[in-house]
Design a protein around this motif. Sequence first.
Motif, PDB file in Angstrom:
ATOM      1  N   GLU A  66      40.150  -4.854 -19.501  1.00  0.00           N
ATOM      2  CA  GLU A  66      40.105  -5.010 -18.045  1.00  0.00           C
ATOM      3  C   GLU A  66      38.706  -4.681 -17.522  1.00  0.00           C
ATOM      4  O   GLU A  66      38.215  -3.558 -17.649  1.00  0.00           O
ATOM      5  CB  GLU A  66      41.155  -4.130 -17.335  1.00  0.00           C
ATOM      6  CG  GLU A  66      42.605  -4.515 -17.656  1.00  0.00           C
ATOM      7  CD  GLU A  66      42.984  -5.907 -17.146  1.00  0.00           C
ATOM      8  OE1 GLU A  66      42.985  -6.851 -17.958  1.00  0.00           O
ATOM      9  OE2 GLU A  66      43.252  -6.045 -15.954  1.00  0.00           O
ATOM     10  N   ILE A  69      37.662  -1.537 -15.565  1.00  0.00           N
ATOM     11  CA  ILE A  69      37.861  -0.345 -16.401  1.00  0.00           C
ATOM     12  C   ILE A  69      36.751  -0.271 -17.450  1.00  0.00           C
ATOM     13  O   ILE A  69      36.225   0.806 -17.744  1.00  0.00           O
ATOM     14  CB  ILE A  69      39.275  -0.368 -17.028  1.00  0.00           C
ATOM     15  CG1 ILE A  69      40.339  -0.314 -15.908  1.00  0.00           C
ATOM     16  CG2 ILE A  69      39.462   0.773 -18.023  1.00  0.00           C
ATOM     17  CD1 ILE A  69      41.776  -0.467 -16.366  1.00  0.00           C
ATOM     18  N   ALA A  93      35.241   6.737  -4.448  1.00  0.00           N
ATOM     19  CA  ALA A  93      36.468   6.105  -3.943  1.00  0.00           C
ATOM     20  C   ALA A  93      36.123   4.879  -3.097  1.00  0.00           C
ATOM     21  O   ALA A  93      36.785   3.838  -3.179  1.00  0.00           O
ATOM     22  CB  ALA A  93      37.278   7.119  -3.128  1.00  0.00           C
ATOM     23  N   ARG A  96      35.118   2.112  -5.435  1.00  0.00           N
ATOM     24  CA  ARG A  96      36.315   1.590  -6.124  1.00  0.00           C
ATOM     25  C   ARG A  96      37.148   0.735  -5.188  1.00  0.00           C
ATOM     26  O   ARG A  96      37.725  -0.270  -5.596  1.00  0.00           O
ATOM     27  CB  ARG A  96      37.174   2.755  -6.655  1.00  0.00           C
ATOM     28  CG  ARG A  96      36.588   3.419  -7.875  1.00  0.00           C
ATOM     29  CD  ARG A  96      37.538   4.495  -8.431  1.00  0.00           C
ATOM     30  NE  ARG A  96      36.968   5.085  -9.630  1.00  0.00           N
ATOM     31  CZ  ARG A  96      36.791   6.386  -9.827  1.00  0.00           C
ATOM     32  NH1 ARG A  96      37.158   7.257  -8.906  1.00  0.00           N
ATOM     33  NH2 ARG A  96      36.261   6.820 -10.953  1.00  0.00           N
ATOM     34  N   PHE A  97      37.227   1.134  -3.934  1.00  0.00           N
ATOM     35  CA  PHE A  97      37.994   0.358  -2.950  1.00  0.00           C
ATOM     36  C   PHE A  97      37.430  -1.060  -2.844  1.00  0.00           C
ATOM     37  O   PHE A  97      38.168  -2.042  -2.861  1.00  0.00           O
ATOM     38  CB  PHE A  97      37.936   1.049  -1.577  1.00  0.00           C
ATOM     39  CG  PHE A  97      38.613   0.262  -0.483  1.00  0.00           C
ATOM     40  CD1 PHE A  97      39.973   0.404  -0.266  1.00  0.00           C
ATOM     41  CD2 PHE A  97      37.904  -0.645   0.293  1.00  0.00           C
ATOM     42  CE1 PHE A  97      40.612  -0.343   0.725  1.00  0.00           C
ATOM     43  CE2 PHE A  97      38.533  -1.391   1.286  1.00  0.00           C
ATOM     44  CZ  PHE A  97      39.893  -1.232   1.508  1.00  0.00           C
ATOM     45  N   TRP A  98      36.100  -1.176  -2.751  1.00  0.00           N
ATOM     46  CA  TRP A  98      35.511  -2.509  -2.555  1.00  0.00           C
ATOM     47  C   TRP A  98      35.549  -3.359  -3.807  1.00  0.00           C
ATOM     48  O   TRP A  98      35.725  -4.584  -3.734  1.00  0.00           O
ATOM     49  CB  TRP A  98      34.106  -2.398  -1.952  1.00  0.00           C
ATOM     50  CG  TRP A  98      34.213  -2.005  -0.501  1.00  0.00           C
ATOM     51  CD1 TRP A  98      33.895  -0.812   0.061  1.00  0.00           C
ATOM     52  CD2 TRP A  98      34.767  -2.812   0.558  1.00  0.00           C
ATOM     53  NE1 TRP A  98      34.205  -0.821   1.400  1.00  0.00           N
ATOM     54  CE2 TRP A  98      34.729  -2.038   1.736  1.00  0.00           C
ATOM     55  CE3 TRP A  98      35.278  -4.105   0.625  1.00  0.00           C
ATOM     56  CZ2 TRP A  98      35.198  -2.515   2.970  1.00  0.00           C
ATOM     57  CZ3 TRP A  98      35.746  -4.587   1.844  1.00  0.00           C
ATOM     58  CH2 TRP A  98      35.700  -3.799   2.998  1.00  0.00           C
ATOM     59  N   ASP A 100      37.931  -3.194  -5.962  1.00  0.00           N
ATOM     60  CA  ASP A 100      39.340  -3.590  -5.968  1.00  0.00           C
ATOM     61  C   ASP A 100      39.582  -4.721  -4.965  1.00  0.00           C
ATOM     62  O   ASP A 100      40.336  -5.660  -5.230  1.00  0.00           O
ATOM     63  CB  ASP A 100      40.183  -2.359  -5.612  1.00  0.00           C
ATOM     64  CG  ASP A 100      41.672  -2.649  -5.526  1.00  0.00           C
ATOM     65  OD1 ASP A 100      42.272  -2.884  -6.581  1.00  0.00           O
ATOM     66  OD2 ASP A 100      42.217  -2.657  -4.402  1.00  0.00           O
ATOM     67  N   TYR A 101      38.920  -4.640  -3.827  1.00  0.00           N
ATOM     68  CA  TYR A 101      39.033  -5.703  -2.812  1.00  0.00           C
ATOM     69  C   TYR A 101      38.552  -7.042  -3.380  1.00  0.00           C
ATOM     70  O   TYR A 101      39.188  -8.079  -3.201  1.00  0.00           O
ATOM     71  CB  TYR A 101      38.225  -5.325  -1.562  1.00  0.00           C
ATOM     72  CG  TYR A 101      38.321  -6.376  -0.474  1.00  0.00           C
ATOM     73  CD1 TYR A 101      39.364  -6.359   0.441  1.00  0.00           C
ATOM     74  CD2 TYR A 101      37.387  -7.410  -0.375  1.00  0.00           C
ATOM     75  CE1 TYR A 101      39.476  -7.336   1.429  1.00  0.00           C
ATOM     76  CE2 TYR A 101      37.488  -8.386   0.600  1.00  0.00           C
ATOM     77  CZ  TYR A 101      38.534  -8.348   1.501  1.00  0.00           C
ATOM     78  OH  TYR A 101      38.656  -9.320   2.461  1.00  0.00           O
ATOM     79  N   LYS A 104      41.157  -8.448  -5.595  1.00  0.00           N
ATOM     80  CA  LYS A 104      42.386  -8.898  -4.923  1.00  0.00           C
ATOM     81  C   LYS A 104      42.169 -10.107  -4.033  1.00  0.00           C
ATOM     82  O   LYS A 104      43.067 -10.922  -3.855  1.00  0.00           O
ATOM     83  CB  LYS A 104      42.977  -7.748  -4.092  1.00  0.00           C
ATOM     84  CG  LYS A 104      43.697  -6.719  -4.959  1.00  0.00           C
ATOM     85  CD  LYS A 104      44.249  -5.577  -4.136  1.00  0.00           C
ATOM     86  CE  LYS A 104      45.009  -4.599  -5.036  1.00  0.00           C
ATOM     87  NZ  LYS A 104      45.018  -3.237  -4.502  1.00  0.00           N
ATOM     88  N   VAL A 133      34.181 -10.577   4.719  1.00  0.00           N
ATOM     89  CA  VAL A 133      34.478  -9.136   4.774  1.00  0.00           C
ATOM     90  C   VAL A 133      33.453  -8.380   3.928  1.00  0.00           C
ATOM     91  O   VAL A 133      32.921  -7.347   4.348  1.00  0.00           O
ATOM     92  CB  VAL A 133      35.931  -8.851   4.304  1.00  0.00           C
ATOM     93  CG1 VAL A 133      36.160  -7.350   4.128  1.00  0.00           C
ATOM     94  CG2 VAL A 133      36.931  -9.419   5.304  1.00  0.00           C
TER      95      VAL A 133
ATOM     96  N   HIS B  51      43.253  -3.269   4.831  1.00  0.00           N
ATOM     97  CA  HIS B  51      44.617  -3.593   4.382  1.00  0.00           C
ATOM     98  C   HIS B  51      45.705  -3.150   5.369  1.00  0.00           C
ATOM     99  O   HIS B  51      46.821  -3.648   5.304  1.00  0.00           O
ATOM    100  CB  HIS B  51      44.877  -2.965   3.017  1.00  0.00           C
ATOM    101  CG  HIS B  51      43.952  -3.430   1.930  1.00  0.00           C
ATOM    102  ND1 HIS B  51      43.775  -4.751   1.620  1.00  0.00           N
ATOM    103  CD2 HIS B  51      43.129  -2.744   1.080  1.00  0.00           C
ATOM    104  CE1 HIS B  51      42.898  -4.862   0.622  1.00  0.00           C
ATOM    105  NE2 HIS B  51      42.489  -3.662   0.294  1.00  0.00           N
ATOM    106  N   VAL B  64      40.511   7.708   2.439  1.00  0.00           N
ATOM    107  CA  VAL B  64      40.525   7.087   1.112  1.00  0.00           C
ATOM    108  C   VAL B  64      41.783   6.231   1.054  1.00  0.00           C
ATOM    109  O   VAL B  64      42.881   6.718   1.384  1.00  0.00           O
ATOM    110  CB  VAL B  64      40.547   8.137  -0.026  1.00  0.00           C
ATOM    111  CG1 VAL B  64      40.551   7.448  -1.386  1.00  0.00           C
ATOM    112  CG2 VAL B  64      39.361   9.085   0.088  1.00  0.00           C
ATOM    113  N   ILE B  69      43.375   4.763  -6.321  1.00  0.00           N
ATOM    114  CA  ILE B  69      42.052   5.292  -5.964  1.00  0.00           C
ATOM    115  C   ILE B  69      42.213   6.670  -5.313  1.00  0.00           C
ATOM    116  O   ILE B  69      41.436   7.591  -5.569  1.00  0.00           O
ATOM    117  CB  ILE B  69      41.310   4.289  -5.048  1.00  0.00           C
ATOM    118  CG1 ILE B  69      41.072   2.973  -5.814  1.00  0.00           C
ATOM    119  CG2 ILE B  69      39.991   4.877  -4.538  1.00  0.00           C
ATOM    120  CD1 ILE B  69      40.466   1.845  -5.008  1.00  0.00           C
TER     121      ILE B  69
END
Lengths: 218, 218
Positions: A66, A69, A93, A96-98, A100-101, A104, A133, B51, B64, B69
């Motif tokens: 992945e 990861i 964090a 990681r959020f972005w 992940d965005y 998705k 975004v 989200h 967060v 996350i």
Amino acid sequence: MAKEVILLNFWPSPIGMRATIALREKGVDFDLREEDLSNKSPLLLETNPVHKKIPVLIHNGKPVCESLIIVQYIDETWGPDSPLLHSDPHERAHARFWADYVDKKISLARVARALTEEAQAAAKEENIEGLKVMEGELGDKAYFGGERFGYVDVSLIPIYSWFYGLEKLANFSIGEECPKLVAWAKRCMQRESVAKSLPDPHKVYDFLLELRKQLQAQ
Amino acid sequence: MAKEVILLNFWPSPIGMRATIALREKGVDFDLREEDLSNKSPLLLETNPVHKKIPVLIHNGKPVCESLIIVQYIDETWGPDSPLLHSDPHERAHARFWADYVDKKISLARVARALTEEAQAAAKEENIEGLKVMEGELGDKAYFGGERFGYVDVSLIPIYSWFYGLEKLANFSIGEECPKLVAWAKRCMQRESVAKSLPDPHKVYDFLLELRKQLQAQ
């Protein structure tokens, strides 16, 4: 003798490029092995039995799967002086959020694979929305994390190699919609790690043409 | 005075429970605020504008988002003596892989929301397949990471609170298919962090009944 780091890859794959960029950012010497996805190698099936997908990083015989990861693994294993993720938990964090965005909400493959005009229009709209975004999140910063190239940049920059092909193939003009993002991409391309990892856009275009031909024949 | 840690949550949400379990594992005192998802609070919309979903952890005013996350943030911020993720990069990557697998392949909500028998059967099959893969990964270990309760356990255990409701509602018998997983779940339930975070299965059943009524009326 086999190198201690092997990467199973497929050259047009944006998620595969994440791994090569991260390895090059850290100056890791690695053995890049191209997979034939229509005839996957026993090593791929053995090292990623769950998803059977590239990229797979194999370090001293141990696989990591992945792409995001893998990038985190590379960041935690090599080059602590040139971190991709910040040391502050909140900054981590946020990055990681972005990333992940991106996973998705942005899928240029969906544009490439859409065979009807309707499906293509929907995929384009969805991607443009996601890219806008990301452009908003980038703002006037040099990179997503600020002054330094980092985790979110590694996650997003690979798709830049698909822009030309999708512009020709699907009239998908990202530059007009997201000028700051294109300026950021050009900035990233000045890094050796990125320039070496992203394939020639013309070659990607030929690949996408071939992919569409195959999909249409099915 | 407001506590420094606020969690925006919705009690039947398995992803919300991940955050409460992690906070309780670390002994963090927090202000748990229930959201009405049909009328989201200004604080939720402001702290997760992308989200607009729970859970959101707000620590000293900084949000967060995204459950896994959040769990990593909690792990990196509090209680270094009781880590949820291992210090070894390969062990960390392995745990991240399986938590990601849970997110991608297991969705009991899909079973709950399926209104036709056909859709329900498909959702059940998909989930059973994912749960069996997790049972294989667990094997004879006490927890997914070995002897210690950790990141993968936090990611998966919340759905245990839905098993009873789905058995009644959709004849979805997980115990027969995955006995080791059920034994693991009972082991996890002996931990205060888990027992306190998972709602009463009868209450979840009532919630699922109500959810189906609303979906059928639409």
